[in-house]
Design an enzyme around this catalytic site. Structure first.
Site, PDB file in Angstrom:
ATOM      1  N   ASP A 213       0.835  -1.200   0.000  1.00 18.50           N
ATOM      2  CA  ASP A 213       0.000   0.000   0.000  1.00 18.50           C
ATOM      3  C   ASP A 213       0.874   1.256   0.000  1.00 18.50           C
ATOM      4  OD1 ASP A 213      -2.708   1.321   0.570  1.00 18.50           O
ATOM      5  OD2 ASP A 213      -1.524   2.065   2.258  1.00 18.50           O
ATOM      6  N   GLU A 249       1.525  -0.504  -4.934  1.00 21.29           N
ATOM      7  CA  GLU A 249       0.519   0.480  -5.345  1.00 21.29           C
ATOM      8  C   GLU A 249       1.217   1.808  -5.625  1.00 21.29           C
ATOM      9  OE1 GLU A 249      -3.128   3.318  -4.089  1.00 21.29           O
ATOM     10  OE2 GLU A 249      -1.453   2.868  -2.756  1.00 21.29           O
TER      11      GLU A 249
HETATM   12  C1  AAO Z   1      -8.831   9.126   5.849  1.00 18.77           C
HETATM   13  C2  AAO Z   1      -9.609  10.404   5.578  1.00 18.77           C
HETATM   14  C3  AAO Z   1      -8.664  11.582   5.515  1.00 18.77           C
HETATM   15  C4  AAO Z   1      -7.885  11.678   6.812  1.00 18.77           C
HETATM   16  C5  AAO Z   1      -7.144  10.370   7.050  1.00 18.77           C
HETATM   17  C6  AAO Z   1      -6.418  10.337   8.372  1.00 18.77           C
HETATM   18  O1  AAO Z   1     -10.316  10.252   4.345  1.00 18.77           O
HETATM   19  O2  AAO Z   1      -9.432  12.754   5.322  1.00 18.77           O
HETATM   20  O3  AAO Z   1      -6.935  12.712   6.727  1.00 18.77           O
HETATM   21  O4  AAO Z   1      -8.095   9.294   7.054  1.00 18.77           O
HETATM   22  O5  AAO Z   1      -7.309  10.523   9.413  1.00 18.77           O
HETATM   23  C7  AAO Z   1      -7.661   5.265   2.472  1.00 18.77           C
HETATM   24  C8  AAO Z   1      -8.654   6.335   2.069  1.00 18.77           C
HETATM   25  C9  AAO Z   1      -8.342   7.675   2.680  1.00 18.77           C
HETATM   26  C10 AAO Z   1      -8.203   7.539   4.187  1.00 18.77           C
HETATM   27  C11 AAO Z   1      -7.053   6.560   4.424  1.00 18.77           C
HETATM   28  C12 AAO Z   1      -6.755   6.341   5.901  1.00 18.77           C
HETATM   29  O6  AAO Z   1      -8.662   6.434   0.645  1.00 18.77           O
HETATM   30  O7  AAO Z   1      -9.427   8.553   2.389  1.00 18.77           O
HETATM   31  O8  AAO Z   1      -7.941   8.804   4.776  1.00 18.77           O
HETATM   32  O9  AAO Z   1      -7.433   5.280   3.868  1.00 18.77           O
HETATM   33  O10 AAO Z   1      -7.865   5.918   6.568  1.00 18.77           O
HETATM   34  C13 AAO Z   1      -3.077   8.741  -2.857  1.00 18.77           C
HETATM   35  C14 AAO Z   1      -1.987   7.723  -2.584  1.00 18.77           C
HETATM   36  C15 AAO Z   1      -2.472   6.303  -2.640  1.00 18.77           C
HETATM   37  C16 AAO Z   1      -3.751   6.095  -1.846  1.00 18.77           C
HETATM   38  C17 AAO Z   1      -4.770   7.078  -2.385  1.00 18.77           C
HETATM   39  C18 AAO Z   1      -6.110   6.970  -1.667  1.00 18.77           C
HETATM   40  O11 AAO Z   1      -0.902   7.910  -3.489  1.00 18.77           O
HETATM   41  O12 AAO Z   1      -1.452   5.483  -2.088  1.00 18.77           O
HETATM   42  O13 AAO Z   1      -4.284   8.415  -2.189  1.00 18.77           O
HETATM   43  N1  AAO Z   1      -4.210   4.712  -1.895  1.00 18.77           N
HETATM   44  C19 AAO Z   1      -3.882   3.773  -0.786  1.00 18.77           C
HETATM   45  C20 AAO Z   1      -5.066   2.884  -0.438  1.00 18.77           C
HETATM   46  C21 AAO Z   1      -6.161   3.707   0.187  1.00 18.77           C
HETATM   47  C22 AAO Z   1      -5.663   4.279   1.504  1.00 18.77           C
HETATM   48  C23 AAO Z   1      -4.241   4.619   1.510  1.00 18.77           C
HETATM   49  C24 AAO Z   1      -3.400   4.409   0.441  1.00 18.77           C
HETATM   50  C25 AAO Z   1      -3.650   5.042   2.787  1.00 18.77           C
HETATM   51  O14 AAO Z   1      -5.484   2.194  -1.582  1.00 18.77           O
HETATM   52  O15 AAO Z   1      -7.324   2.968   0.383  1.00 18.77           O
HETATM   53  O16 AAO Z   1      -6.416   5.487   1.805  1.00 18.77           O
HETATM   54  O17 AAO Z   1      -3.259   3.837   3.431  1.00 18.77           O
HETATM   55  C26 AAO Z   1      -3.179  12.020  -6.951  1.00 18.77           C
HETATM   56  C27 AAO Z   1      -1.924  11.215  -6.712  1.00 18.77           C
HETATM   57  C28 AAO Z   1      -2.209   9.904  -6.055  1.00 18.77           C
HETATM   58  C29 AAO Z   1      -3.052  10.115  -4.822  1.00 18.77           C
HETATM   59  C30 AAO Z   1      -4.355  10.826  -5.260  1.00 18.77           C
HETATM   60  C31 AAO Z   1      -5.337  11.001  -4.122  1.00 18.77           C
HETATM   61  O18 AAO Z   1      -3.947  11.411  -7.975  1.00 18.77           O
HETATM   62  O19 AAO Z   1      -1.300  10.969  -7.947  1.00 18.77           O
HETATM   63  O20 AAO Z   1      -0.984   9.301  -5.683  1.00 18.77           O
HETATM   64  O21 AAO Z   1      -3.363   8.833  -4.248  1.00 18.77           O
HETATM   65  O22 AAO Z   1      -3.980  12.077  -5.791  1.00 18.77           O
HETATM   66  O23 AAO Z   1      -4.863  11.924  -3.224  1.00 18.77           O
HETATM   67  C32 AAO Z   1      -6.081  12.877 -11.250  1.00 18.77           C
HETATM   68  C33 AAO Z   1      -4.565  12.803 -11.310  1.00 18.77           C
HETATM   69  C34 AAO Z   1      -4.055  11.808 -10.274  1.00 18.77           C
HETATM   70  C35 AAO Z   1      -4.484  12.292  -8.949  1.00 18.77           C
HETATM   71  C36 AAO Z   1      -6.001  12.297  -8.974  1.00 18.77           C
HETATM   72  C37 AAO Z   1      -6.597  12.720  -7.676  1.00 18.77           C
HETATM   73  O24 AAO Z   1      -6.669  11.631 -11.643  1.00 18.77           O
HETATM   74  O25 AAO Z   1      -4.167  12.390 -12.592  1.00 18.77           O
HETATM   75  O26 AAO Z   1      -2.665  11.679 -10.308  1.00 18.77           O
HETATM   76  O27 AAO Z   1      -6.470  13.192  -9.961  1.00 18.77           O
HETATM   77  O28 AAO Z   1      -6.249  14.036  -7.410  1.00 18.77           O
END
Ligand code: AAO
Length: 513
Positions: A213, A249
């Protein structure tokens, strides 16, 4: 000569992390998102093994924070509190029983390893965790591991907020907090060893590999450092010297400086362009059409096939988290979704993962699903509901079980049947009617145009009558759905009307009468 052989042998050993360690002729895995260990054990025995599934990606098995506002979101499992195997999916005994029972029927278990961080900075202090372990985010104390303040990255991050503020800065992405999650200092040998110890416990139990992850948020060299400490797989089920399968990931849609390819040395990488593009094509957005899929794969700028882990949707982007955006197809768009998964499973590119979801009360406000946080189907006390099986083999209790949809299950079998066969006999009408085969073992044809199709095309298959495995399948030497007759020259006529329940047909040599 001897030296060359030794070198080759050594290379063979260190390159094992790309091999999914499935049993031969099982070529896909399924993500049983949020399932309980006891339900997965049963599913391995009663469904996955008999239908040729290679393995299961399970939700993170380690202890996590309990969040009650909102009420028990699925994402609380991405906020570790300790490495005790103790979650809503079950305890360590149940986990071990699942791994054993699945392995015994040749279905592998892959663990989602959340090792970039612990819980969010605002987690507070107390014992509100799935096993009751104490923690304090103010002092960054996780005594059940144990980790303390020294084990986190705070000093290294140079943004004002301590958060990742700009994905264009590779240092922020690796050294700062991802959505406030306390960021582990992976350059420390203690942290690396602690993570490796956790993963080794799972390997010794019998898991076949890991999804790493948030790999993008760790330096590739830090990941390598803990992977280098891992044991070989348990010889009760795997041959001596087998390395765990690793898929990282890394979201690389081509717009940021961090590239998926930086991680190839450690194992495979998730190819996020795959689902984003396939969704765009099937929805016919941006002028895309299926005819352009002729050079799908590397030809579309994707990573090399033998490094890619591919999927139509994942647990994040099916609900607007992560990346991929609105083009992503999910079970909510069932007709197009089945076509996308069918295309993926028929096409030779990448190692394929099928998604299996739960239903939630999706509700859009200003284009965003405000219920994107909903956790798995659960009882009043917060415990996860069992996966029940209906008389028609679908699932109850709001488990979607896409992997049990006839069209998807039969395409998982299709992929096993055509394993190793080349991509062949491409045909298209210049628009959204396309077809291709896999050597002389299988053939698939789609009509995503809004007019009826009737064509004679070369399938490459031996003459005979075949059962379409989309509208039905072969049972007792009869077809329960459509039949396709392949003549002596390998050609067959296919008719697909726009009102077909599923506008595609697939045939393979194991479904020949
Ligand atoms: C939760 C709450 C937060 C709080 C946090 C701590 O929602 O508000 O701050 O708790 O209290 C999952 C949930 C999160 C959650 C987290 C912890 O999705 O909402 O936060 O559990 O409970 C990035 C990472 C990627 C991650 C993804 C969700 O790079 O690794 O965000 N995925 C994994 C898991 C996921 C998990 C975590 C990681 C954490 O699969 O389930 O989170 O363990 C850009 C970047 C990406 C980035 C995205 C989202 O993407 O490139 O790397 O992913 O932003 O921030 C276009 C662009 C694209 C961009 C996208 C979105 O498509 O081309 O690049 O827009 O902007």
């Amino acid at each position: 000569m001897k030296i060359l052989l030794l070198l080759l042998a050594a290379a063979g050993l260190c390159w094992g992390q790309y091999n999914p360690n499935t049993v031969p002729k099982r070529t896909s895995i399924v993500h049983l998102f949020e399932w309980r260990w006891q339900d997965i054990a049963e599913e391995c025995e009663r469904y996955l093994a008999p239908n040729g599934f290679g393995g299961v990606q399970v939700s993170p098995p380690n202890e996590n924070i309990v969040i009650t506002n909102p009420n028990r979101p699925w994402w609380e499992r991405y906020q570790p509190i300790s490495y005790k195997i103790c979650t809503r999916s079950g305890n360590e005994e149940q986990f071990k029983d699942m791994v054993k029972r699945c392995n015994n029927v040749g279905v592998r278990i892959y663990v989602d390893a959340v090792v970039n961080h612990m819980c969010g900075a605002a987690g507070g202090s107390g014992t509100h965790s799935t096993c009751g372990s104490y923690f304090n985010t103010g002092t960054e104390d996780f005594p059940a591991v144990p980790y303390s303040g020294w084990d986190f990255n705070d000093g290294k991050c140079h943004t004002g907020s301590g958060e990742i503020e700009n994905y264009g800065d590779i240092y922020q992405v690796r050294d700062c907090r991802l959505s406030s999650l306390l960021d582990l200092a992976l350059e420390k040998d203690y942290v690396r060893s602690t993570i490796a110890e956790y993963m080794n416990r799972l390997i010794d139990i019998g898991v076949a590999g890991f999804r790493i992850d948030a790999a993008k948020h760790m330096w590739p060299g830090d990941i390598k450092a803990f992977l280098d400490k891992l044991h070989n797989l348990n010889t009760q089920w795997f041959s001596e010297g087998t390395k765990p399968f690793i898929y990282q990931e890394v979201i690389d849609l081509g717009t940021e400086p961090i590239k998926g390819s930086e991680y190839f040395g450690n194992g495979r990488v998730t190819e996020f362009k795959y689902g984003a593009k396939l969704g765009t094509v099937l929805r016919k957005w941006d002028g895309e059409k299926m005819a352009y899929l002729k050079n799908w794969g590397e030809g579309w700028g994707f990573m090399p096939s033998d490094r890619a882990l591919v999927f139509v949707d994942n647990h994040d982007n099916q609900r607007g988290h992560g990346a991929g955006g609105a083009s992503i197809l999910t079970f909510w768009d069932a007709r197009l979704y089945k076509m996308a998964v069918g295309f993926m499973l028929a096409h030779p590119y990448g190692f394929t993962r099928v998604m299996s979801s739960f239903r939630w009360p999706r509700y859009f406000q200003n284009g965003k699903d405000v219920n994107d946080w909903y956790g798995p189907p659960s009882n009043a006390d917060g415990s996860t509901k069992a996966v029940t099986i209906n008389a028609d083999t679908t699932c109850g209790n709001d488990w979607v079980c896409e992997h049990r949809w006839r069209q998807i299950r039969n395409m998982v079998i299709f992929r096993n049947v055509v394993d190793g066969e080349p991509f062949s006999n491409w045909w298209d009408n210049g628009s959204n009617q396309v077809a291709f085969g896999r050597g002389n073992k299988g053939f698939i044809i789609f009509n995503n145009d809004n007019w009826n199709m009737s064509v004679d095309v070369q399938t490459g298959l031996p003459a005979g009558t075949y059962c379409d495995v989309i509208s039905g399948q072969k049972e007792n030497n009869k077809c329960t759905g459509k039949q396709v007759v392949v003549s002596g020259d390998g050609k067959a006529n296919f008719q697909i009307n726009t009102d077909a329940e599923d506008p595609f047909i697939a045939i393979h040599v194991d479904a020949k009468l």
